[in-house]
Design a protein around this motif. Structure first.
Motif, mmCIF file in Angstrom:
data_model
loop_
_atom_site.group_PDB
_atom_site.id
_atom_site.type_symbol
_atom_site.label_atom_id
_atom_site.label_comp_id
_atom_site.label_asym_id
_atom_site.label_seq_id
_atom_site.Cartn_x
_atom_site.Cartn_y
_atom_site.Cartn_z
ATOM 1 N N PHE B 155 -65.962 11.089 -28.375
ATOM 2 C CA PHE B 155 -64.672 10.692 -28.956
ATOM 3 C C PHE B 155 -63.653 11.833 -28.821
ATOM 4 O O PHE B 155 -62.459 11.596 -28.637
ATOM 5 N N PHE B 158 -61.878 11.742 -25.725
ATOM 6 C CA PHE B 158 -60.832 10.706 -25.693
ATOM 7 C C PHE B 158 -59.472 11.305 -25.999
ATOM 8 O O PHE B 158 -58.466 10.922 -25.426
ATOM 9 N N GLY B 162 -56.136 10.567 -23.741
ATOM 10 C CA GLY B 162 -54.950 9.808 -24.105
ATOM 11 C C GLY B 162 -53.697 10.523 -23.637
ATOM 12 O O GLY B 162 -53.741 11.601 -23.067
ATOM 13 N N THR B 169 -53.400 7.776 -29.745
ATOM 14 C CA THR B 169 -54.748 7.868 -29.164
ATOM 15 C C THR B 169 -55.799 7.682 -30.258
ATOM 16 O O THR B 169 -56.773 6.943 -30.071
ATOM 17 N N SER B 172 -56.044 4.177 -31.214
ATOM 18 C CA SER B 172 -56.762 3.403 -30.202
ATOM 19 C C SER B 172 -58.283 3.577 -30.329
ATOM 20 O O SER B 172 -59.039 2.606 -30.250
ATOM 21 N N ILE B 173 -58.711 4.819 -30.553
ATOM 22 C CA ILE B 173 -60.153 5.078 -30.707
ATOM 23 C C ILE B 173 -60.695 4.290 -31.905
ATOM 24 O O ILE B 173 -61.693 3.575 -31.809
ATOM 25 N N LEU B 281 -67.934 9.067 -19.086
ATOM 26 C CA LEU B 281 -66.721 9.431 -19.833
ATOM 27 C C LEU B 281 -66.686 10.926 -20.147
ATOM 28 O O LEU B 281 -65.656 11.593 -19.965
ATOM 29 N N PRO B 440 -59.134 4.503 -24.439
ATOM 30 C CA PRO B 440 -60.011 4.959 -25.528
ATOM 31 C C PRO B 440 -60.582 3.814 -26.350
ATOM 32 O O PRO B 440 -61.742 3.865 -26.771
ATOM 33 N N ALA B 444 -64.431 3.111 -26.855
ATOM 34 C CA ALA B 444 -64.921 3.211 -28.238
ATOM 35 C C ALA B 444 -65.721 1.972 -28.635
ATOM 36 O O ALA B 444 -66.691 2.068 -29.384
#
Lengths: 167, 506
Positions: B155, B158, B162, B169, B172-173, B281, B440, B444
């Motif tokens: 995470f 991420f 973003g 961001t 979004s996660i 990722l 993200p 996620a």
């Protein structure tokens, strides 16, 4: 875009509150001997979502984000027209699946898009609209054994014929 | 030396006519299944499992492993040519693969992906051959706190993935993680987050629903709107010499990504429950963070393709390790392979290497052969995939829409999910207009169902004490790295703000 930014952040903030409220249907705290309750994970994540929306709003009020200073419209005439024609076409495509089957809906959608939006010739539009669903049928139903929706009963004779070929 | 002779006999077994034929067939089938949005290696392996009873167990597992290999190569194809990740493992490939294709360099992107997959697979094969038993015991030492710390690290990357807006961001996660929590509480079994009391949500929201919505529908609406319907189709020329020069360019510009992806990918792959998606990722994130020009990522950087592509292949080989040595599947596909082995009368676990050496080394030998076969077959088909891109956009666009809907239905078998795909697609189009990064959220939703149970188990172990993520050596190290990554952008912003104020004051 300027007002769109704050409206979007507001809507997402409300949605986050809804998610928090919905998560609270299950325990959101720590239960002795069982660990965190079932609602804890989504509840606290939704709370972070809410805080993020508030941060976006604060940036908007202070005018520090690029969108908070933008005079551009969210969508111009072409944008709205595109969203109506393409987005509407997609909604029509999905709605038709339950009526004339997945393959029938593919044919109608392709014909609509290729002929009326893409302005291709009738020959190409009809050719692709017929060939694509046939190809998909033999790939998904024949090779992959995945059954797609067949629509209302009036399509049965066509599918009986096709199933006889592959089974 | 003993390992080399075992490997040699395994390779000889793998190149026997029947096994070689099965490898070629499996890789080709896997390549096309992987390239199809909505279908991945798990579909191919599951569908073709019954066929494997026609051949001996060694041939059967070689065939299924070849499909797995082919599908891993194939996942990149739809990411690059169509912009839709065919499987979660190929999401990170879209970040740079798609921009490169849109610059008219689809050939370079596809050759790069194939080459990186090959390198990732080869490195993983060598590590697998040499260190299988040792690594299996390392993987076992990863308990829930370590796995959660690893998720936290994913995470954290991420935040680097973003855009500039960290708040969006993080939104979004969390949004992706909450969507992953819809359906049932995994531990108590109680219904959870049944949104607006619509019963369709009881079955949860699959990764593909969001991915196809965002990339298949939302991205296409965005492209049509931005380009005013005048999208230039790329028209790359394909020659053998061109592909050779692409391969040279891919190696020159992408070796860093390949190195990171191959090593990190294998390690993440062997961890139970982790797998190729977080591996791809995290490798992308690490390649970006350690790059001298991180701002070039997302705009068609070769390292941005080599890192995830080498990682997902390396991880898929790695995930075979706990399956063979411990009997623990590291991914859904290996779970099916494991089921197959049990059906053929084999018992996966520590004794497999001793009891069935021919089977195990035949399989390991086939990894090497499959990897070479997958590279060659993939390269041979690149002109076919490029041909798709030459289609006028007004033909390609409706085809992608149709593929998205059909692929979505094929994966989930539910009309409710198709409507969700449409809603997510239109929602993604709107959110993208307002600069919300959506990648993200897509990633996620994949990692959420791994992260939540490990967090809950960890907190149960520690009676609610969060310091468990810092006091255990492995978990503590990973958590500290993750926290540094999360707070690094905030610190940079503060420093930038501070220096701006300093400039003004001066």
């Amino acid at each position: 875009m300027r007002y769109g930014e704050i409206v979007t952040a507001g809507v997402l903030a409300l949605f986050s509150i809804y998610l928090m409220w919905k998560s609270a249907d299950l325990p959101i705290g720590y239960i002795e001997g069982k660990g965190p309750g079932g609602g804890a994970w989504p509840f606290w994540l939704s709370a972070i979502m809410l805080l993020s929306c508030i941060a976006v709003m604060i940036k908007w009020v202070r005018g520090t984000s690029p969108l908070s200073q933008s005079d551009e419209p969210f969508l111009d005439g072409h944008g709205w027209r595109m969203l109506g024609l393409v987005g509407g076409g997609l909604v029509g495509f999905v709605a038709l699946i339950a009526v004339i089957s997945m393959y029938g809906a593919i044919a109608v959608f392709l014909l609509y898009y290729l002929r009326f939006l893409g302005r291709h010739s009738w020959a190409l539009s009809i050719g692709l609209s017929i060939a694509t669903p046939i190809l998909f049928f033999f790939f998904f139903e024949g090779a992959m054994r995945i059954t797609m929706p067949t629509g209302l009963p009036f399509t049965d004779p066509v599918f009986d014929f096709l199933y006889e070929i592959i089974y | 030396m003993e390992i080399l002779s075992l490997l040699g006999s395994g390779m000889l077994l793998a190149v026997q006519p029947l096994n070689l034929l099965l490898i070629l067939l499996g890789v080709t089938v896997g390549l096309f299944i992987g390239a199809m949005p909505g279908l991945g290696s798990v579909n191919g392996v599951a569908i073709l499992l019954p066929i494997t009873f026609l051949v001996p167990p060694t041939g059967a597992i070689i065939f299924l492993a070849a499909i797995y290999y082919g599908a891993m190569y194939g996942g990149a194809i739809s990411s690059i040519t169509l912009g839709i990740p065919g499987a979660s493992t190929a999401v990170a490939t879209t970040f740079d693969g798609r921009p490169l294709a849109r610059q008219g360099r689809a050939s370079l992107a596809l050759v790069t992906a194939a080459l990186a997959s090959f390198v990732g697979g080869s490195v993983a094969n060598v590590i697998f051959t040499l260190f299988a038993p040792v690594l299996a015991s390392v993987a076992l030492s990863f308990g829930p706190p370590e796995i959660f710390a690893l998720m936290l690290l994913a995470f954290a990357t991420f935040v680097g993935l973003g855009g500039d807006d960290i708040a969006k961001t993080i939104f979004s996660i969390c949004f992706g993680l909450v969507l992953g929590a819809v359906g049932f509480d995994q531990i108590s079994g109680a219904p959870r987050l049944v949104l607006f009391d619509i019963t369709g949500f009881l079955q949860g929201i699959g990764f593909l629903v969001l991915a196809i919505g965002v990339y298949g529908i939302g991205e296409m609406l965005w492209t049509i709107e931005e380009s005013r319907g005048e999208v230039e189709s790329s028209n790359p020329k394909m020659t053998v010499r061109g592909m050779a020069s692409d391969a040279a360019e891919a190696t020159r510009k992408g070796w860093r990504g390949m190195t990171i992806g191959s090593l990190l990918g294998f390690f993440v792959g062997i961890l139970p429950a982790a797998g190729a998606t977080p591996a791809a990722l995290m490798s992308y994130g690490v390649a970006k963070m350690t790059s001298r020009n991180p701002e070039e990522f997302g705009q068609g950087k070769v390292d941005g393709i080599t890192a995830p592509e080498s990682a997902n292949n390396s991880a898929s080989t790695g995930s075979m390790l706990p399956m063979l040595t411990l009997g623990i599947p590291g991914s859904p596909t290996t779970a099916i392979l494991l089921g197959g082995m049990v059906m053929w009368g084999l018992t996966p676990g520590p004794r497999l290497f001793l009891d069935e050496p021919e089977f195990v080394w035949g399989l390991i030998g086939s990894f090497y052969i499959s990897n070479i076969a997958a590279l060659l077959i993939n390269l041979a088909f690149i002109p076919v995939f490029i041909w798709m891109l030459r289609m006028p956009f007004s033909i390609l666009a409706p085809m992608i829409f149709v593929l998205s809907i059909v692929g979505g239905y094929a994966a989930m078998n539910d009309m409710f999910d198709i409507w969700l795909i449409l809603i997510f697609g239109i929602g993604a189009f709107v959110l993208r207009r307002f600069d919300y990064p959506l990648a993200p959220a897509v990633l996620a939703i994949v990692l959420g169902p791994i992260a939540e149970p490990t967090l809950r188990q960890s907190l149960l172990l520690s009676s609610g004490d969060l310091s468990i993520f810092l006091t255990r050596p492995i978990a503590g190290t990973i958590t500290v790295v993750a926290l540094i990554l999360i707070f690094l952008p905030a610190l940079k912003l503060l420093r930038r703000g501070g220096s701006k104020r300093g400039d003004k004051a001066a």
